[in-house]
Design an enzyme around this catalytic site. Structure first.
Site, PDB file in Angstrom:
ATOM      1  N   ASP A 124      11.366 -18.228   6.990  1.00  0.00           N
ATOM      2  CA  ASP A 124      11.616 -19.543   6.379  1.00  0.00           C
ATOM      3  C   ASP A 124      12.125 -19.313   5.083  1.00  0.00           C
ATOM      4  OD1 ASP A 124      12.204 -22.222   6.719  1.00  0.00           O
ATOM      5  OD2 ASP A 124       9.793 -22.838   6.414  1.00  0.00           O
ATOM      6  N   LYS A 146      -3.304 -24.657   0.938  1.00  0.00           N
ATOM      7  CA  LYS A 146      -2.419 -25.329   1.597  1.00  0.00           C
ATOM      8  C   LYS A 146      -3.056 -25.840   2.895  1.00  0.00           C
ATOM      9  CE  LYS A 146       1.499 -23.014   3.046  1.00  0.00           C
ATOM     10  NZ  LYS A 146       2.388 -22.250   3.561  1.00  0.00           N
ATOM     11  N   ALA A 179       2.994 -30.697  -2.804  1.00  0.00           N
ATOM     12  CA  ALA A 179       4.013 -30.647  -2.017  1.00  0.00           C
ATOM     13  C   ALA A 179       3.694 -30.968  -0.585  1.00  0.00           C
ATOM     14  CB  ALA A 179       5.207 -29.418  -2.252  1.00  0.00           C
ATOM     15  N   GLY A 205       5.199 -30.001   3.429  1.00  0.00           N
ATOM     16  CA  GLY A 205       6.032 -29.318   4.177  1.00  0.00           C
ATOM     17  C   GLY A 205       6.094 -29.531   5.605  1.00  0.00           C
ATOM     18  N   GLY A 206       6.911 -28.777   6.347  1.00  0.00           N
ATOM     19  CA  GLY A 206       6.855 -29.022   7.781  1.00  0.00           C
ATOM     20  C   GLY A 206       5.686 -29.004   8.665  1.00  0.00           C
ATOM     21  N   MET A 207       4.843 -27.887   8.035  1.00  0.00           N
ATOM     22  CA  MET A 207       3.570 -27.544   8.748  1.00  0.00           C
ATOM     23  C   MET A 207       2.346 -27.790   8.024  1.00  0.00           C
ATOM     24  SD  MET A 207       4.505 -23.739  10.337  1.00  0.00           S
ATOM     25  CE  MET A 207       2.512 -23.523  10.702  1.00  0.00           C
ATOM     26  N   ALA A 208       2.291 -28.087   6.648  1.00  0.00           N
ATOM     27  CA  ALA A 208       1.332 -28.279   5.626  1.00  0.00           C
ATOM     28  C   ALA A 208       1.444 -28.853   4.564  1.00  0.00           C
ATOM     29  CB  ALA A 208       0.399 -26.975   5.581  1.00  0.00           C
ATOM     30  N   THR A 209       0.532 -29.465   4.047  1.00  0.00           N
ATOM     31  CA  THR A 209       0.636 -30.087   2.656  1.00  0.00           C
ATOM     32  C   THR A 209      -0.061 -29.333   1.478  1.00  0.00           C
ATOM     33  OG1 THR A 209       0.530 -32.339   3.662  1.00  0.00           O
ATOM     34  CG2 THR A 209       0.020 -32.038   1.133  1.00  0.00           C
ATOM     35  N   VAL A 210       0.647 -28.916   0.475  1.00  0.00           N
ATOM     36  CA  VAL A 210       0.154 -27.898  -0.494  1.00  0.00           C
ATOM     37  C   VAL A 210      -0.629 -28.851  -1.864  1.00  0.00           C
ATOM     38  CG1 VAL A 210       0.557 -25.840  -2.102  1.00  0.00           C
ATOM     39  CG2 VAL A 210       1.656 -26.557   0.107  1.00  0.00           C
TER      40      VAL A 210
END
Length: 602
Positions: free
Chosen positions: A141, A47, A25, A27-32
């Site tokens: 969040d 992450k 996935a 997200g706004g701050m990182a990729t998992v």
């Protein structure tokens, strides 16, 4: 799309230990990513912070704090954090890998959930947030994307990346003028001032519950800013408006969690969890159909945003002041003057009057807005203590307040069915339309002492404990009628009304009392037998008798059990009977001298 070809970290061995397998996935701050811990041979989630954010020391610091904050949490409903590091400018976090799906995926797959199913997700989510709040941490969040459901059905909360010690958030959650969060789940106080605490997580949890019940968030808009503005100025609608037949208790639960005033929300997730469990109890575990639910909102509302704070400075004061603005009355123009000087004076005076009126109208509008925001929309909680429910509801309704009831409580001073307390307390200033929670009195707490006679000690202790009573002194005594181990009597009569923690002493039977063996030596067997039988004992005459010079024939020489001994009733006592003095042959002393005859006889 095959992420193994497009994602640079895929296939890479981070820090010589974590081999990145595939992307999960973004997200706004990182990729998992899914990865393999080659040292422990286990699947993990890694992450990796976005490169553009990794260049910002402030974001890197926040990302590192995520590891430290989340690692402090040890809870079955929190995604575990294993490690944190940096490898060639890739800042990463190693977490527990949950084989399952997000709640967002669940909603897309199933649509709105029933009330019971929604609580099955929300309760463990709140348990996880409650553990964080108890540890002084805020998630910041909370959203369906950060709630995972494993294939085994376990609910886990992930991504404490925006969490920070609650004490630090009392100043502001903004850093260098940015606001971190997901716009569809931001609380009003986060939008207005950037400040967040545990109650902000409670608000977001309420929005998640609304979405589980209806299929979509309560507010939509053209832009993230318009959605944020609606959080500030509009109450979250009741989910039953979109889901006919939804139990009112679910509306009440959403309303409690999403109150725009943080002071009127549950103080933390544990408090909201208590309300959720009460809601489940009220439902009775039944399934409720959610037909006619709203469509899922687009994914754009659910991504974590980094938004400059000045763009979100939309206060209700601006809106109210604008609404208070009224057009100036038209003034009939004066007749033209022939004298130019006079005309100029009139124009100057008109401009001054118009300007003054404009300032006055603006001041009135701003003043009204300030009054409304400051005190106009607030009312004072009337005193309803010692009132019955009907009177209390009437007083609160007259004050433009709604009534809610908490569990009733016992009181030694307030009679049954009268108001024992209110929350907020009387004379408190709260917004009109807010809930005032009443606690009704059950009267003095009293319990009827049960009849313990014939019970065992364990059964009696259990019966007393169930009524908040207790046993302190337990004595034992013999009883002709009550079997051993059962209660003979109690210190407080059965049926007596007593207070909590009252002590009840009781006497336990040791069984039938023993017999004391009497002394029957020297007595005729008939009399000895009667005396032993009178002592609840049995007499047995031995067949062999014994000669005895001191004990008359037919009397008892000795007994098998010593006199004074305590024995069980029915014990047999054997008796040795005297045969009298021993018999001897008489010698023939005929023709013997007297002296010689006496000697022979002796």
């Amino acid at each position: 799309m095959d992420t193994t070809l497009t994602d640079a970290p895929v296939g890479r061995l981070l820090d010589g230990r974590y081999r990145v397998v595939s992307r999960l996935a973004r997200g706004g701050m990182a990729t998992v990513y899914q990865a393999m811990d080659t040292r422990l041979e286990r699947t993990v989630a890694v992450k990796v912070m976005h490169p553009m954010l990794a260049e910002d020391p402030e974001f890197v610091g926040r990302f590192v704090r995520e590891a430290r904050s989340a690692a402090r949490l040890s809870h079955p409903n929190v995604v575990g954090v294993y490690d944190q590091g940096e490898d060639d400018k890739l800042v990463y976090l190693v977490m527990e890998y949950v084989d399952g799906q997000t709640v967002r995926d669940l909603l897309r797959e199933r649509g709105p959930l029933s009330a019971v199913d929604a609580l099955d997700v929300v309760e463990p989510m709140l348990a996880a947030l409650g553990a964080a709040h108890a540890a002084g941490l805020i998630h910041r969040d909370v959203k369906p994307e950060n709630i995972l459901v494993s294939r085994a059905g376990t609910v886990k909360v992930a991504d404490f990346g925006l969490a920070r010690a609650a004490a630090a958030s009392t100043v502001s959650q903004a850093t260098h003028g940015v606001l971190i969060g997901t716009v569809a789940y931001l609380s009003p106080e986060q939008v207005e001032s950037g400040v967040a605490d545990a109650r902000s997580d409670v608000y977001a949890a309420g929005i998640v519950l609304y979405e589980l019940l209806t299929g979509g968030p309560p507010f939509r808009g053209e832009t993230p800013l318009s959605i944020a503005y609606r959080h500030v100025n509009e109450d979250v609608p009741a989910p039953s408006r979109l889901v006919p037949g939804l139990p009112p208790v679910m509306d009440a639960l959403v309303r409690a969690a999403t109150n725009r005033d943080p002071e009127l929300r549950p103080a933390d997730a544990n408090r909201l969890l208590t309300l959720a469990r009460r809601a489940r109890a009220a439902l009775g575990g039944g399934e409720i159909s959610n037909n006619g639910a709203a469509e899922l909102n687009g994914a754009s509302d659910h991504q974590t945003l980094v938004v400059p704070l000045p763009q979100l400075s939309m206060t209700a004061a601006t809106s109210v002041a604008a609404k208070a603005d009224v057009p100036a009355k038209k003034v009939k123009p004066p007749k033209p003057e022939r004298d130019p000087a006079t005309k100029a004076k009139r124009r100057k005076r008109r401009r001054w009057i118009v300007g003054f009126l404009a300032v006055l109208i603006a001041c009135v509008g701003v003043g009204y807005g300030a009054w409304w925001l400051g005190s106009g929309r607030y009312t004072e909680v009337p005193s309803v203590l010692l009132k019955n429910a009907a009177t209390a509801e009437s007083l609160l309704t007259d004050a433009s307040l709604d009534v809610d009831y908490a569990d009733p409580a016992y009181s030694e001073t307030v009679a049954k069915d009268l108001v024992l307390s209110s929350d907020p307390e009387p004379t408190s200033r709260i917004r009109e339309g807010s809930d005032v929670t009443l606690v009704m009195s059950l009267g003095p707490e009293r319990y009827a002492v049960p009849d313990l006679s014939g019970m065992t000690v364990d059964a009696a202790n259990a019966a007393l404990s169930a009524l908040t009573l207790k046993a302190v002194t337990v004595t034992e005594d013999w009883s002709e009628d009550v079997p051993q181990g059962q209660i003979i009597s109690q210190s407080v009569a059965a049926g007596t009304e007593v207070k909590r923690e009252t002590t009840v002493d009781y006497v336990v039977s040791k069984g039938i009392p023993p017999s004391v063996v009497p002394n029957v030596a020297g007595k005729a067997f008939k009399d000895a037998k009667a005396e032993l039988e009178n002592a609840k004992l049995k007499a047995e005459r031995l067949e062999a008798e014994e000669f005895n010079r001191e004990v008359p024939k037919g009397a008892v020489i000795r007994q098998s059990v010593a006199p004074g001994t305590e024995v069980a009733r029915g014990t047999t006592v054997q008796l040795l009977i005297s045969a009298g003095p021993p018999l001897v042959a008489v010698p023939d002393v005929t023709d013997k001298k007297i002296g010689e005859a006496e000697q022979i006889l002796k």
